[in-house]
Design a protein around this motif. Structure first.
Motif, PDB file in Angstrom:
ATOM      1  N   THR A 185       0.810  -1.222   0.000  1.00  0.00           N
ATOM      2  CA  THR A 185       0.000   0.000   0.000  1.00  0.00           C
ATOM      3  C   THR A 185       0.841   1.269   0.000  1.00  0.00           C
ATOM      4  O   THR A 185       0.343   2.336  -0.347  1.00  0.00           O
ATOM      5  CB  THR A 185      -0.922   0.039   1.230  1.00  0.00           C
ATOM      6  N   ASP A 195      -4.584   8.788  -3.128  1.00  0.00           N
ATOM      7  CA  ASP A 195      -3.834   7.996  -4.109  1.00  0.00           C
ATOM      8  C   ASP A 195      -3.413   6.655  -3.519  1.00  0.00           C
ATOM      9  O   ASP A 195      -3.412   5.633  -4.216  1.00  0.00           O
ATOM     10  CB  ASP A 195      -2.604   8.771  -4.571  1.00  0.00           C
ATOM     11  N   CYS A 196      -3.050   6.674  -2.259  1.00  0.00           N
ATOM     12  CA  CYS A 196      -2.678   5.438  -1.572  1.00  0.00           C
ATOM     13  C   CYS A 196      -3.846   4.457  -1.584  1.00  0.00           C
ATOM     14  O   CYS A 196      -3.676   3.274  -1.873  1.00  0.00           O
ATOM     15  CB  CYS A 196      -2.263   5.764  -0.134  1.00  0.00           C
ATOM     16  N   THR A 219      -4.502   3.109  -5.201  1.00  0.00           N
ATOM     17  CA  THR A 219      -3.469   2.144  -5.586  1.00  0.00           C
ATOM     18  C   THR A 219      -3.717   0.801  -4.915  1.00  0.00           C
ATOM     19  O   THR A 219      -3.640  -0.258  -5.559  1.00  0.00           O
ATOM     20  CB  THR A 219      -2.080   2.680  -5.206  1.00  0.00           C
ATOM     21  N   TYR A 245      -4.795  -2.749  -7.139  1.00  0.00           N
ATOM     22  CA  TYR A 245      -3.927  -3.910  -7.294  1.00  0.00           C
ATOM     23  C   TYR A 245      -4.426  -5.142  -6.547  1.00  0.00           C
ATOM     24  O   TYR A 245      -3.891  -6.237  -6.744  1.00  0.00           O
ATOM     25  CB  TYR A 245      -2.508  -3.570  -6.824  1.00  0.00           C
TER      26      TYR A 245
END
Length: 205
Positions: free
Chosen positions: A146, A157-158, A161, A165
């Motif tokens: 992370t 954004d963290c 992301t 994924y």
């Protein structure tokens, strides 16, 4: 993680079998009083179980928090005693530090594990070290990092992301550490809520 790296370290688990809609959340670097209780509260909201890769020195400092993790149904695992890099630490020193962390774990675990889990800090380990450690430990890496510790990464954004994924069977790395606090406190509850709404469950390794 790049596929060539995974092939270089076949002793390590990078993800779990994708047999259902299950994610495997992991938390590195605790336990500490500032962040671990928050993590436990968020996990409890979603009936989520997780694996906590603990720094042995933190277990020694905060044994009650380590026991609280166990009491909530989660798993404790080895992250070395002093968060050492397997790339730069002499082999004998590294192995001794891993053993010292395992001793700290044994002080709080109800009984010894047949094959304890170990995650090398930073994911940094050499092939010879991996082969030695694999005789006693199951080495755990990840397929979703992370980057909650990255202060240059905005919380939003963290989160995106981490969500983008994650797949069934993913081993996901968070950190119950002061460095990760800002992003962890934003991302974790929203990540749990997102995947719970998608019908996912969260299990310990």
């Amino acid at each position: 993680m790049p596929e060539p790296l995974r092939r270089l370290l076949p002793e390590c688990w990078w993800q779990m079998p994708a047999t259902g809609r299950t994610l495997y959340l992991t938390f590195d670097d605790g336990p500490i009083p500032e962040e671990t209780p928050f993590v436990l509260e968020q996990l409890a909201r979603f009936d989520a179980k997780a694996t906590f890769f603990c720094v042995g020195d933190n277990i020694v400092r905060h044994p009650a928090i380590a026991r609280a993790v166990l009491a909530a149904g989660h798993r404790l695992a080895n992250h070395t005693h002093h968060h050492l890099s397997g790339w730069t630490t002499p082999r004998a020193e590294y192995l001794a530090d891993v053993a010292r962390c395992q001793e700290a774990l044994l002080d709080v675990l109800p009984e010894p594990e047949v094959r304890p889990l170990l995650r090398p800090p930073y994911g940094r380990i050499t092939l010879p070290l991996a082969r030695i450690l694999n005789e006693q430990y199951q080495l755990i890496m990840w397929d979703v990092l992370t980057c909650d510790y990255d202060h240059t990464l905005a919380p939003e954004d963290c989160l995106q992301t981490a969500i983008g994924y994650s797949r069934p069977g993913s081993i996901v790395v968070f950190h119950d550490s002061l460095k990760a606090s800002r992003n962890l406190r934003y991302v974790l509850p929203r990540y749990l809520e997102h995947f719970a709404e998608q019908g996912f469950t969260f299990a310990a390794i």
